[in-house]
Each structure stands twice: as C-alpha cells, then as structure tokens.
Design an enzyme around this catalytic site. Structure first.
Site, PDB file in Angstrom:
ATOM      1  N   CYS A  43       0.667  -1.152  -0.039  1.00 54.54           N
ATOM      2  CA  CYS A  43      -0.008  -0.108   0.067  1.00 54.54           C
ATOM      3  C   CYS A  43       0.904   1.202   0.130  1.00 54.54           C
ATOM      4  O   CYS A  43       0.419   2.403  -0.621  1.00 54.54           O
ATOM      5  CB  CYS A  43      -0.847   0.228   1.315  1.00 54.54           C
ATOM      6  SG  CYS A  43      -2.348   0.781   0.868  1.00 54.54           S
ATOM      7  N   ARG A  53      -3.142   4.520   4.757  1.00 61.15           N
ATOM      8  CA  ARG A  53      -3.647   3.921   3.644  1.00 61.15           C
ATOM      9  C   ARG A  53      -4.218   2.452   4.005  1.00 61.15           C
ATOM     10  O   ARG A  53      -4.692   1.797   3.395  1.00 61.15           O
ATOM     11  CB  ARG A  53      -2.594   3.969   2.663  1.00 61.15           C
ATOM     12  CG  ARG A  53      -2.291   5.252   2.182  1.00 61.15           C
ATOM     13  CD  ARG A  53      -0.914   5.414   1.439  1.00 61.15           C
ATOM     14  NE  ARG A  53      -1.096   4.583   0.150  1.00 61.15           N
ATOM     15  CZ  ARG A  53      -1.531   5.160  -0.991  1.00 61.15           C
ATOM     16  NH1 ARG A  53      -1.581   6.617  -0.993  1.00 61.15           N
ATOM     17  NH2 ARG A  53      -1.635   4.589  -2.108  1.00 61.15           N
ATOM     18  N   TRP A  64      -0.298  -4.284   2.355  1.00 56.57           N
ATOM     19  CA  TRP A  64      -1.654  -4.714   2.462  1.00 56.57           C
ATOM     20  C   TRP A  64      -1.750  -6.109   1.546  1.00 56.57           C
ATOM     21  O   TRP A  64      -1.480  -5.931   0.409  1.00 56.57           O
ATOM     22  CB  TRP A  64      -2.833  -3.847   1.950  1.00 56.57           C
ATOM     23  CG  TRP A  64      -4.090  -3.748   2.280  1.00 56.57           C
ATOM     24  CD1 TRP A  64      -4.763  -3.903   3.699  1.00 56.57           C
ATOM     25  CD2 TRP A  64      -5.247  -4.635   1.467  1.00 56.57           C
ATOM     26  NE1 TRP A  64      -6.150  -4.313   3.403  1.00 56.57           N
ATOM     27  CE2 TRP A  64      -6.477  -4.652   2.139  1.00 56.57           C
ATOM     28  CE3 TRP A  64      -5.153  -4.801   0.033  1.00 56.57           C
ATOM     29  CZ2 TRP A  64      -7.559  -5.246   1.462  1.00 56.57           C
ATOM     30  CZ3 TRP A  64      -6.099  -5.130  -0.426  1.00 56.57           C
ATOM     31  CH2 TRP A  64      -7.543  -5.438   0.248  1.00 56.57           C
ATOM     32  N   ASN A 108       3.861  -1.311  -5.175  1.00 57.58           N
ATOM     33  CA  ASN A 108       2.504  -1.279  -5.011  1.00 57.58           C
ATOM     34  C   ASN A 108       2.010  -1.516  -6.354  1.00 57.58           C
ATOM     35  O   ASN A 108       2.497  -1.407  -7.388  1.00 57.58           O
ATOM     36  CB  ASN A 108       2.030   0.123  -5.173  1.00 57.58           C
ATOM     37  CG  ASN A 108       2.202   0.604  -3.402  1.00 57.58           C
ATOM     38  OD1 ASN A 108       2.611  -0.112  -2.551  1.00 57.58           O
ATOM     39  ND2 ASN A 108       2.202   1.772  -3.186  1.00 57.58           N
ATOM     40  N   GLY A 109       0.704  -2.246  -6.272  1.00 49.11           N
ATOM     41  CA  GLY A 109      -0.139  -2.952  -7.670  1.00 49.11           C
ATOM     42  C   GLY A 109      -0.250  -4.303  -7.464  1.00 49.11           C
ATOM     43  O   GLY A 109       0.123  -4.861  -6.512  1.00 49.11           O
ATOM     44  N   GLU A 151     -25.002   4.965   2.512  1.00 50.31           N
ATOM     45  CA  GLU A 151     -23.642   5.373   3.149  1.00 50.31           C
ATOM     46  C   GLU A 151     -23.620   5.178   4.516  1.00 50.31           C
ATOM     47  O   GLU A 151     -22.568   4.860   5.121  1.00 50.31           O
ATOM     48  CB  GLU A 151     -23.693   6.947   2.594  1.00 50.31           C
ATOM     49  CG  GLU A 151     -22.304   7.682   3.242  1.00 50.31           C
ATOM     50  CD  GLU A 151     -20.986   7.311   2.869  1.00 50.31           C
ATOM     51  OE1 GLU A 151     -19.862   7.582   3.498  1.00 50.31           O
ATOM     52  OE2 GLU A 151     -21.089   6.080   1.798  1.00 50.31           O
ATOM     53  N   LYS A 191     -20.476   3.000   6.311  1.00 53.25           N
ATOM     54  CA  LYS A 191     -19.839   3.536   7.563  1.00 53.25           C
ATOM     55  C   LYS A 191     -19.775   2.702   8.764  1.00 53.25           C
ATOM     56  O   LYS A 191     -18.699   2.585   9.315  1.00 53.25           O
ATOM     57  CB  LYS A 191     -20.296   5.096   7.820  1.00 53.25           C
ATOM     58  CG  LYS A 191     -19.945   5.982   7.101  1.00 53.25           C
ATOM     59  CD  LYS A 191     -18.260   6.307   6.927  1.00 53.25           C
ATOM     60  CE  LYS A 191     -17.744   6.997   5.478  1.00 53.25           C
ATOM     61  NZ  LYS A 191     -17.601   5.900   4.578  1.00 53.25           N
ATOM     62  N   GLU A 219     -17.886  -0.418   8.153  1.00 50.93           N
ATOM     63  CA  GLU A 219     -16.367  -0.246   7.831  1.00 50.93           C
ATOM     64  C   GLU A 219     -15.615  -0.208   9.338  1.00 50.93           C
ATOM     65  O   GLU A 219     -14.486  -0.905   9.256  1.00 50.93           O
ATOM     66  CB  GLU A 219     -16.045   0.972   7.108  1.00 50.93           C
ATOM     67  CG  GLU A 219     -16.484   0.868   5.812  1.00 50.93           C
ATOM     68  CD  GLU A 219     -16.401   2.088   5.061  1.00 50.93           C
ATOM     69  OE1 GLU A 219     -15.398   2.169   3.971  1.00 50.93           O
ATOM     70  OE2 GLU A 219     -16.525   3.251   5.365  1.00 50.93           O
ATOM     71  N   HIS A 244     -40.653  -6.592   1.525  1.00 49.00           N
ATOM     72  CA  HIS A 244     -40.247  -7.513   0.543  1.00 49.00           C
ATOM     73  C   HIS A 244     -39.048  -8.275   0.791  1.00 49.00           C
ATOM     74  O   HIS A 244     -38.416  -8.861   0.104  1.00 49.00           O
ATOM     75  CB  HIS A 244     -39.986  -6.728  -0.659  1.00 49.00           C
ATOM     76  CG  HIS A 244     -41.099  -5.958  -1.510  1.00 49.00           C
ATOM     77  ND1 HIS A 244     -42.020  -6.569  -2.339  1.00 49.00           N
ATOM     78  CD2 HIS A 244     -41.678  -4.637  -1.424  1.00 49.00           C
ATOM     79  CE1 HIS A 244     -42.957  -5.541  -2.717  1.00 49.00           C
ATOM     80  NE2 HIS A 244     -42.919  -4.624  -1.951  1.00 49.00           N
ATOM     81  N   LYS A 271      -6.778   2.432   2.370  1.00 48.05           N
ATOM     82  CA  LYS A 271      -7.318   3.966   2.060  1.00 48.05           C
ATOM     83  C   LYS A 271      -7.529   3.812   0.527  1.00 48.05           C
ATOM     84  O   LYS A 271      -8.428   4.490  -0.033  1.00 48.05           O
ATOM     85  CB  LYS A 271      -6.305   4.842   2.463  1.00 48.05           C
ATOM     86  CG  LYS A 271      -6.846   6.330   2.198  1.00 48.05           C
ATOM     87  CD  LYS A 271      -8.314   6.539   2.846  1.00 48.05           C
ATOM     88  CE  LYS A 271      -8.503   8.009   2.814  1.00 48.05           C
ATOM     89  NZ  LYS A 271      -9.901   8.296   3.333  1.00 48.05           N
TER      90      LYS A 271
END
Length: 607
Positions: free
Chosen positions: A2, A27, A74, A100-101, A480, A484, A487, A503, A602
């Site tokens: 990360c 991050r 990460w 990274n990647g 949203e 939150k 998370e 339903h 992040k």
C-alpha cells in the site's frame, strides 16, 4: 499495495524511511519493512503489524546507511507474514524491491523463473520482479528495471535499490502512483507526497512508463524508451498539519469536523457574474448541451455520492443518469456514445477499477469528467476535465470529508448541466447555489449537538446487525450510513429503500433490532414514518434522522437526531454527518480502531 517510501542522501536513511511509513499508515496495511545500504550490503528488516513494531526492531539493528527503500504492505498475494512483507530481495540480497500494484502474469513468470533454477522465499507476486531485475542486471540498474518491467503485465509502482550501485534508487510506475522529489539533503520517492512533505513541497509526479534515477545529488527522469526528460514540478499546497490530529482523539473525528471548510473551499469561486463557472471541465456550454446521458462510475463511498448525483442531475438537468460500480462497468459492454458524459468519482484518484472504466469509456468515445481529491492523480490526468473536492489529505480509511466534498462537487455539476440545458433559470441557479453554500453552516450546527448521537450509539452497541432505511435521497444516505457502520465497527448493517422492507428485510426485525431511518421533511416523509411504525410494531429500536422542529416524529422513534431544515436536494450533505458520528461512536464503544479498520486500505489500487 500500500505505501512506498525511499531516500538517498547524506542523512541516515532508516529514520527517514520509518517516519515516511508512519505518515502512510492511514492507507491501511498489515506489515512493514525497510532495506538500507550498509557498506557493501543491502540489509532488510521486516515486521508483521504496525510501523511502531518495525521501529523497535530497527532500534536493535542500527542500520547506518544513507540510502534505502521502505514499504507498508496490504496483503494481496500471500498471507501477512514477514516472508511476504516488502522489501523483496534477489541475487543473494543484491537487489531490493518495494512494489505497489498487482502483477497479473506473476504465476507464469514465477514458473519460468523456477524452471531456470530461481528459488522463491515468499508467496508474493512482487518477488518475481526482484528476480527479473536481478537476471537483467549487467551493471546498469535503470536498464535492468526497464528490461524486467517489459515482461510484466499488470500495475506497478516500484522503487529498487542495488548493492552494486551504492547510493542509487531507480523508480518507475504503471497504473500505480509514484512521486519523486529533490530536497536539500537528498532525493526522495514515495507513493504519496505526505511521506516527504517536511523535505520539500515541490514534487514530480511520474507518468506511466516513466522512470527516475535518484542519487544524493541528482534526480534524473527518463521516458519509456530511456531518453532523458525534463521534470514537471507540482507544488503541494497543503502542509503536515493535515496529518496531525490537532487535539482530536482520532483522525476520523477531526475530518468529520473539517467538513464545513471542505464545502466552502469546494464552492469558492464557482459562481462568477451570476453564472456557474467550472473551467477545469473544458467543455463549452454548447458541448454540454449536447450531452444526452450521464453515467456515474465509482466504488464504495464514492458510489453512494453517485447515487446522490443521479437524483440531482435527473431532477435539475432532466438528463437520464445511471450509476454503476466501476468494477462491473469494466467487465460488460456498456452503451456509451460520444454524447454520453461519464463521471468518474474517486477519493484517491487511483482506484484501479475506476481507472480501467475510464479507459474503456474513452475508447468508446465518451467524454469523461473526474471528481477526485488528489491533485495530479491518475483519474485527474486521464479525464477530459476534473473537479477537485478540496478536502486536503484524508487520513482515516473510512471516508467522511471526501464524501461530502464529492457530493458538493456533484451538486455543482448537476447545476452546471441544468444551466447548459436551460432547465433552470439563472435566478433559480443562484438561489440553489446559495442554499448549497449554507450547508456548511448547517453542518457546523449538527457538529455542535452530538449528545443525541451518543445516546443512540449506546443503544446500538450490543447489537449484531442493523438496518438503514430511507426513500428518495434518503435511500442513498442510508446506504452510506450502513457502509460507515460496517467499515469501522464491524457491526453488520444493510441499507434498503424503506418501501422495500415488506419485500424481505422486515423478516430480520425482532426485539431491540436497530433500525436507522432517514426521515427528514420532504416529499416522502409520511411514507418513511409509516415504515418506522411497521418496524417499531415488531420490536425494533428506531433511530430517526429528522428535521429540526419535528416533534411529531418522537412518537415513532426511540431516539431522534435532529438536523437543520434544508431542501431535500441538499439533505445528503446534512443528514450524512450524524450517520458518520453515529458509526464512529458505536465503533469507539466497541473498542475498534476507527482510523485503520481491519482488512481495509485507503486506496484500492488493485482489483
């Protein structure tokens, strides 16, 4: 992923690397490590867990060299272990790589390397790069890195050191951000400018395929073919103060309280001579008028900002608008034409799925606008125009101020499209812009009244699941709010349009089950109240986000959190704030790390 940091100069590198890694902790990561040139050798120290654990290990190791690279990882390929932590070595420690990647063809590369007798020490894709560089090395590290990356399919930001070239670091990138800079005491490379900000504010953002060679006294840049190029300097306007908590117990609460400033900064200078003006979008009113369809692509929190945009663009500009997860958009064959406006929303500006979707849309001839918080990010560079959200650095992994910046920016875009289409008169646009600007003060009002949030949080802390409901704009806000809570508190939460409760979701409700309802005064208020009554009749503990002065709602809710009266179109801004505060408070009561929740990063730069 990360976080990457590298330094070469005249000061001891280990401390600089550790401090840079600390600034990249926001991050998200699961391990950290550094490699430093000590005499003729590269010596690496790696630890699973926090950077503080790495720092304690370095106190014992005492790496004295002045050139090195560091990384916070990460996990993608391989578990979080010391063996899988970066830096990765090759050539009996001659090469050290941080990355990274994601290398998409790493399995094939690894098999080929093993056939040639290479032995791997980790489960990672990154180690294949280290061995490829070692095989290609013939006395020129820059050339070896270029030859190695020619064999790689995927994304990478790389910083590489070699014991045969003391004091040198080579950096290169493709689809993963990387920044280089020269300070007074040496040269730096990092995945984020915050890692080097105390050394210099003037940085060079590498483009795809470009490479840099860093030494103590020089920073050289090269194009994909290896030709020397002149650097393009970007000045960083914000300072390290944004990376400090400023007296708050955590970054998340600090950033929630920064939201009024974000709204004001994002709107500053946008109404000129009574007309909306967003020069960065680089389209004339005539060209905007030709747009007959809008497609918003985003991920996570940014996707919810897109749902708000759909309501506004269709309501004000009367343009059909779709909202789609970028990860889905890129793997189907969407209908996109030159008269389609694709709006790519990304806090970091480097989200892998969103970038891939942008490229697909541009191939199909669409115009692409970016909404991002990061100057010079890949989303900004690859879009035809961009609106910056002016949120400055956001440290907490769960986005708050960037979300409100995105919603504010998308409000501007919706008004601009309505202006170009002639669907709103100029006096209407000026009135709406004024009301949008007023939301900054209204958010301050909400932030000054947190007692109701604390009481509601205490009622939810022992739950195992929660349901968020709303209608119209409230449905987007509910999504949203649920994200939150998931998370940062690890409490399971779902969000549904309130009309969908019968339903299926109503089956979840039993005694004490938390139902959080966005029940602000608006066109569907009575319908939401009816859904609250249905929930309460089945034993739910109902928490209502309601409009100030609405005393009637107390008869239908166990807890009420009030927000100022605001036009329904702007309720996403004001109603989101108490949901942010509620999620944070529940997480704190549950003993969770609100700034760095488990398993999250992040910036998601891989699929």
């Amino acid at each position: 992923m990360c976080g990457i940091v590298g330094y070469t100069g005249r000061r001891p590198a280990a401390g600089i690397l550790v401090e840079g890694l600390r600034r990249l902790e926001y991050r998200g990561y699961d391990s950290a490590g550094v490699a430093v040139q000590c005499g003729p050798d590269l010596r690496a120290v790696k630890r699973v867990g926090r950077v503080s654990q790495l720092a304690r290990a370095l106190d014992q190791e005492r790496l004295e060299g002045c050139c090195g690279v560091g990384h916070t990882r990460w996990a993608t390929h391989g578990r979080p272990t010391e063996a899988n932590a970066h830096p990765h070595a090759a050539g009996q420690g001659r090469i050290a790589v941080v990355h990274n990647g994601i290398i998409e063809n790493f399995a094939e590369l690894r098999a080929e390397l093993e056939e040639r007798g290479v032995r791997f020490a980790s489960e990672t894709d990154t180690e294949t790069i280290a061995h490829l560089i070692d095989e290609a090395y013939e006395g020129d590290l820059l050339d070896a890195v270029r030859r190695a990356t020619e064999q790689v399919v995927g994304s990478y930001g790389l910083a590489v050191a070699c014991s045969d070239e003391p004091g040198a670091i080579v950096a290169t990138r493709r689809d993963s951000p990387l920044i280089v800079a020269r300070g007074q005491d040496g040269c730096y490379v990092a995945s984020d400018a915050i890692a080097m900000l105390d050394a210099t504010r003037d940085v060079v953002v590498l483009e795809d395929g470009q490479a840099a060679r860093l030494t103590a006294d020089a920073l050289e840049l090269f194009d994909e073919a290896g030709g020397a190029i002149d650097p393009v300097i970007t000045h960083i306007g914000w300072d390290l103060e944004v990376a400090e908590k400023g007296g708050y117990p955590d970054f998340m609460l600090k950033e929630i309280h920064e939201q009024p400033r974000v709204i004001r900064d994002t709107l500053a200078g946008r109404l000129v001579g009574g007309r909306l003006q967003i020069d960065e979008l680089d389209l004339s009113p005539e060209e905007l008028n030709l747009i007959d369809r809008v497609c918003v692509i985003a991920c996570g929190t940014s996707l919810h900002a897109g749902l708000v945009a759909k309501e506004l663009i269709e309501g004000w500009a009367r343009i059909p608008t779709e909202v789609e997860a970028a990860s889905e958009f890129r793997y189907r064959n969407p209908i996109v034409t030159p008269s389609t406006l694709v709006v790519a929303v990304s806090q970091s500006g480097e989200t892998a799925d969103t970038l891939a979707a942008i490229r697909d849309a541009r191939v199909k001839g669409a115009r692409v606008f970016g909404i991002t918080n990061v100057l010079g990010s890949p989303v900004a560079r690859e879009s035809d125009g961009v609106i910056y959200t002016k949120a400055n650095k956001e440290i907490a992994v769960a986005s708050t101020k960037s979300f409100l910046g995105q919603v504010t920016s998308l409000c501007l875009l919706a008004l601009l499209l309505a202006q170009a289409k002639g669907k709103l008169r100029m006096n209407q646009i000026r009135m709406l812009f004024g009301e949008l600007a007023d939301t900054a003060e209204q958010v301050e009002w909400v932030l000054g009244r947190e007692e109701a949030v604390r009481e509601a949080a205490e009622a939810c802390v022992g739950a195992t699941s929660a349901l968020f409901v709303g209608r119209g704009m409230g449905a987007a806000i509910a999504r949203e709010g649920a994200l939150k809570l998931k998370e940062i508190s690890y409490l399971h939460a779902e969000a549904y349009p309130a009309g969908e409760m019968k339903h299926g979701p109503i089956a979840l409700i039993d005694e004490g089950f938390p139902v959080i309802a966005v029940a602000t005064r608006g066109p569907v208020y009575d319908k939401v109240v009816s859904n609250m009554q249905e929930s309460r009749a089945r034993g739910a503990r109902v928490i209502a986000i309601a409009t100030e002065g609405d005393e009637d709602i107390r008869a239908h809710a166990d807890h009420v959190i009030y927000i100022p009266k605001v036009r329904d179109a702007f309720s996403a801004i004001t109603a989101s704030v108490p949901l942010q505060l509620l999620a944070r408070r529940i997480a704190v009561l549950r003993g969770c790390d609100v700034d760095q929740p488990r398993n999250l990063a992040k910036s998601v730069t891989v699929e």
